[in-house]
Design a protein around this motif. Structure first.
Motif, mmCIF file in Angstrom:
data_model
loop_
_atom_site.group_PDB
_atom_site.id
_atom_site.type_symbol
_atom_site.label_atom_id
_atom_site.label_comp_id
_atom_site.label_asym_id
_atom_site.label_seq_id
_atom_site.Cartn_x
_atom_site.Cartn_y
_atom_site.Cartn_z
ATOM 1 N N GLY A 245 -22.423 -17.047 -8.504
ATOM 2 C CA GLY A 245 -21.999 -17.184 -9.852
ATOM 3 C C GLY A 245 -20.926 -15.731 -9.857
ATOM 4 N N ASP A 246 -20.391 -15.272 -8.982
ATOM 5 C CA ASP A 246 -19.430 -14.129 -8.786
ATOM 6 C C ASP A 246 -18.116 -14.908 -9.511
ATOM 7 O OD1 ASP A 246 -21.382 -12.791 -7.501
ATOM 8 O OD2 ASP A 246 -20.264 -12.722 -5.695
ATOM 9 N N THR A 247 -17.585 -13.791 -10.270
ATOM 10 C CA THR A 247 -16.083 -14.235 -10.666
ATOM 11 C C THR A 247 -15.177 -13.855 -9.830
ATOM 12 O OG1 THR A 247 -16.636 -13.915 -13.145
ATOM 13 C CG2 THR A 247 -14.628 -13.767 -12.718
ATOM 14 N N VAL A 248 -14.329 -14.544 -9.442
ATOM 15 C CA VAL A 248 -13.121 -14.259 -8.213
ATOM 16 C C VAL A 248 -11.702 -14.069 -8.943
ATOM 17 C CG1 VAL A 248 -12.448 -15.182 -5.915
ATOM 18 C CG2 VAL A 248 -14.888 -15.598 -6.704
ATOM 19 N N TYR A 249 -11.154 -13.072 -8.188
ATOM 20 C CA TYR A 249 -9.724 -12.794 -8.608
ATOM 21 C C TYR A 249 -9.236 -12.435 -6.976
ATOM 22 C CZ TYR A 249 -9.609 -12.720 -13.471
ATOM 23 O OH TYR A 249 -9.488 -13.157 -14.978
ATOM 24 N N THR A 250 -7.742 -12.933 -6.736
ATOM 25 C CA THR A 250 -7.239 -12.698 -5.530
ATOM 26 C C THR A 250 -6.202 -12.240 -5.537
ATOM 27 O OG1 THR A 250 -8.206 -14.760 -4.699
ATOM 28 C CG2 THR A 250 -6.328 -13.856 -3.284
ATOM 29 N N ALA A 251 -5.906 -10.950 -4.816
ATOM 30 C CA ALA A 251 -4.714 -9.991 -4.901
ATOM 31 C C ALA A 251 -3.908 -10.524 -3.703
ATOM 32 C CB ALA A 251 -4.879 -8.546 -4.595
ATOM 33 N N LEU A 252 -2.691 -10.733 -3.877
ATOM 34 C CA LEU A 252 -1.703 -11.266 -2.735
ATOM 35 C C LEU A 252 -0.848 -10.172 -2.626
ATOM 36 C CD1 LEU A 252 -0.435 -13.247 -1.091
ATOM 37 C CD2 LEU A 252 1.051 -14.024 -2.929
ATOM 38 N N THR A 253 -0.630 -9.510 -1.197
ATOM 39 C CA THR A 253 0.255 -8.771 -0.652
ATOM 40 C C THR A 253 1.397 -9.394 0.165
ATOM 41 O OG1 THR A 253 -1.487 -6.830 -0.488
ATOM 42 C CG2 THR A 253 0.523 -6.474 0.589
ATOM 43 N N LEU A 254 2.666 -9.083 -0.269
ATOM 44 C CA LEU A 254 3.514 -9.654 0.446
ATOM 45 C C LEU A 254 4.524 -8.692 0.994
ATOM 46 C CD1 LEU A 254 4.698 -12.662 -1.747
ATOM 47 C CD2 LEU A 254 3.921 -13.029 0.498
ATOM 48 N N VAL A 255 4.923 -8.838 2.045
ATOM 49 C CA VAL A 255 6.029 -7.777 2.809
ATOM 50 C C VAL A 255 7.215 -8.806 3.482
ATOM 51 C CG1 VAL A 255 4.468 -5.895 3.075
ATOM 52 C CG2 VAL A 255 4.535 -7.638 4.881
ATOM 53 N N PRO A 256 8.398 -8.129 3.251
ATOM 54 C CA PRO A 256 9.556 -9.280 3.936
ATOM 55 C C PRO A 256 9.415 -8.897 5.500
ATOM 56 C CG PRO A 256 10.551 -7.009 3.012
ATOM 57 C CD PRO A 256 8.835 -7.317 2.659
ATOM 58 N N CYS A 257 9.817 -9.748 6.285
ATOM 59 C CA CYS A 257 10.081 -9.718 7.695
ATOM 60 C C CYS A 257 11.246 -8.793 8.058
ATOM 61 C CB CYS A 257 10.276 -10.965 8.561
ATOM 62 S SG CYS A 257 8.626 -11.908 8.800
ATOM 63 N N SER A 258 12.167 -9.075 7.375
ATOM 64 C CA SER A 258 13.665 -8.121 7.674
ATOM 65 C C SER A 258 13.270 -6.904 6.837
ATOM 66 C CB SER A 258 14.548 -8.941 6.944
ATOM 67 O OG SER A 258 15.049 -9.754 7.985
ATOM 68 N N GLU A 259 13.522 -5.460 7.272
ATOM 69 C CA GLU A 259 13.438 -4.305 6.663
ATOM 70 C C GLU A 259 14.832 -3.379 7.361
ATOM 71 O OE1 GLU A 259 9.652 -3.011 4.787
ATOM 72 O OE2 GLU A 259 9.131 -3.609 7.000
ATOM 73 N N ASP A 260 15.354 -2.790 6.460
ATOM 74 C CA ASP A 260 16.384 -1.794 7.268
ATOM 75 C C ASP A 260 15.878 -0.438 6.880
ATOM 76 O OD1 ASP A 260 18.347 -0.375 7.602
ATOM 77 O OD2 ASP A 260 19.787 -1.351 6.278
ATOM 78 N N PHE A 261 15.202 0.138 7.869
ATOM 79 C CA PHE A 261 14.795 1.703 8.003
ATOM 80 C C PHE A 261 15.784 2.505 8.363
ATOM 81 C CE2 PHE A 261 10.750 -0.749 9.435
ATOM 82 C CZ PHE A 261 10.034 -0.480 8.202
ATOM 83 N N ASN A 262 17.018 2.102 8.736
ATOM 84 C CA ASN A 262 18.182 2.719 9.239
ATOM 85 C C ASN A 262 19.093 3.301 7.891
ATOM 86 O OD1 ASN A 262 20.093 4.352 10.801
ATOM 87 N ND2 ASN A 262 21.488 2.445 10.811
ATOM 88 N N THR A 263 19.380 2.499 7.283
ATOM 89 C CA THR A 263 20.491 2.897 6.084
ATOM 90 C C THR A 263 19.593 2.812 4.657
ATOM 91 O OG1 THR A 263 20.899 0.683 5.580
ATOM 92 C CG2 THR A 263 22.455 1.691 7.206
ATOM 93 N N GLN A 264 18.300 2.487 4.866
ATOM 94 C CA GLN A 264 17.182 2.724 3.653
ATOM 95 C C GLN A 264 17.912 1.781 2.296
ATOM 96 O OE1 GLN A 264 18.447 6.280 4.425
ATOM 97 N NE2 GLN A 264 17.197 5.433 6.254
ATOM 98 N N LEU A 265 18.609 0.692 2.918
ATOM 99 C CA LEU A 265 19.074 -0.092 1.742
ATOM 100 C C LEU A 265 17.811 -1.570 1.581
ATOM 101 C CD1 LEU A 265 22.840 -0.731 2.633
ATOM 102 C CD2 LEU A 265 21.701 0.470 0.617
ATOM 103 N N PRO A 266 17.188 -1.547 0.461
ATOM 104 C CA PRO A 266 16.354 -2.640 0.422
ATOM 105 C C PRO A 266 16.674 -3.827 0.263
ATOM 106 C CG PRO A 266 16.944 -1.532 -1.765
ATOM 107 C CD PRO A 266 17.643 -0.790 -0.923
#
Length: 384
Positions: A245-266
């Motif tokens: 009888g638990d009430t269920v909610y689901t949190a979805l976490t999404l991250v992109p495969c592509s990331e620019d850690f060099n120029t910091q452009l999102p």
């Protein structure tokens, strides 16, 4: 180690909004959460030590030789425009986190660090505290003993974000070896309750002989390509789990495969969702993703926040779908951009509420197919 604050005005909102869905199928994905790999991704880290919440990272070198690891924390906190207090940019009204005259500005702060793992060595650390006295990659003292270093803690508490780690050589450039395997454990403790859940890190394998050892990691050419789409089997938000009888909610976490850690452009991606209930009725929505998103499913296509009363009109809510469970297919929309792709990785965390007690469970979304468009991870210059 360095810390880089990404420009919030370039970043835009790290959240998802509603729209229309298109989708195409594919076969089994090349990326796995069970095999050793050259890149390991922990899509969800959460820290709030004042409320007993922390994340434990476990990373193992499965090789019989020492390996060097280069990692990147991504802090996805928002901040109030005047006071700088931590806030959630997705909330309809961020008060009382921000003053009435403020707005919650999205942000992305990246912190990178490098260390060395000896043969067959597992290590673990809490994200809030880090781990001191680890050897640094590419440095040695008399007799070949490696100089001591450390894994830093995240730079804010509370914090939500991700961690990416890449296997590198002594010169800190990537290598085509697949030796890393990781797990994350999300822990909650207070004086009256305790709850623990966890998930395997998502591994992206290097293609032997394809790596040109520069700071641009090409997923789909030097490494296995990101999944074409993700499959999430879930309870609809607000459903009552039949056994307890638990009430269920689901949190979805999404991250992109592509990331620019060099120029910091999102990098921005349009995410498409195709939702099926148990009667095979189909619903759809879509929206933009920039850098990171962590939302209850029923917040994806409604205004975010418990007080607005719109959750029950979401296509992810049991009151709309009419069945307890369903399946959601998630896909990033490809475009003509040649500097980054639109592959996605995801973690789901279920929250089961029974009276005043909440129990959780985390799992990796099923991955299928391979993107026809390459994804790119841009690393900063190793001379920093």
């Amino acid at each position: 180690m360095r810390t880089v604050k990404w420009n919030p005005f370039l970043l835009g909102a790290c959240m998802l909004l509603g729209g229309v869905l298109l989708w195409a199928g594919a076969a089994r994905a090349d990326i796995s959460s069970t095999n050793p790999a050259a890149i390991v991704v922990f899509p969800k880290l959460v820290v709030d030590t004042s409320n007993g919440l922390d994340t434990v990272i476990q990373l193992t070198n499965t090789s019989g030789d020492p390996v060097n690891v280069r990692c990147f924390y991504v802090n996805a906190n928002g901040h109030c425009s005047t006071t700088g207090a931590i806030c959630d940019p997705g909330l309809v009204n961020p008060d009382p986190l921000c003053l009435p005259t403020e707005r919650c500005v999205p942000g992305w702060i990246e912190t990178d660090f490098t260390f060395r793992l000896t043969a067959k060595q597992p290590i673990g650390w809490t994200v809030s505290a880090g781990l001191p006295n680890l050897p640094l990659a590419g440095t040695s003292g008399p007799g070949g003993q490696f100089n001591s270093g450390s894994i830093p803690p995240v730079n804010e508490d509370p914090m939500i974000g991700e961690l990416k780690c890449v296997e590198v050589g002594d010169d800190e450039f990537p290598v085509d070896s697949n030796d890393l395997k990781g797990e994350a454990t999300i822990e909650y403790f207070d004086f009256s309750a305790a709850d623990i859940d966890g998930y395997n890190a998502i591994g992206i394998e290097a293609i032997h002989g394809a790596n040109n050892r520069d700071n641009t990691l090409v997923l789909g050419q030097e490494y296995n390509g990101c999944p074409n789409y993700l499959i999430l089997d879930h309870f609809f938000d607000g459903a009552e789990e039949p056994a307890l009888g638990d009430t269920v909610y689901t949190a979805l976490t999404l991250v992109p495969c592509s990331e620019d850690f060099n120029t910091q452009l999102p990098l921005r991606t349009t995410v498409q969702y195709l939702v099926y209930n148990e009667f095979e009725q189909r619903f759809s929505t879509s929206g933009p993703l920039t850098c990171f998103s962590e939302r209850y499913l029923s917040y994806i296509d409604t205004k975010v926040g418990n007080s607005n009363g719109n959750n029950a009109i979401s296509i992810f809510h049991v009151s709309v779908e009419g069945t307890l469970t369903g399946q959601t297919i998630i896909r990033g929309v490809a475009d003509s951009d040649t500097t980054h792709g639109h592959g996605l990785l995801a973690i789901a965390e279920e929250f089961h509420t029974h009276g005043s007690t909440i129990h959780t469970g985390a799992y990796v979304a099923v991955q299928r197919g391979t993107r026809s468009q390459n994804d790119f991870i841009y690393l900063p210059d190793t001379t920093h």
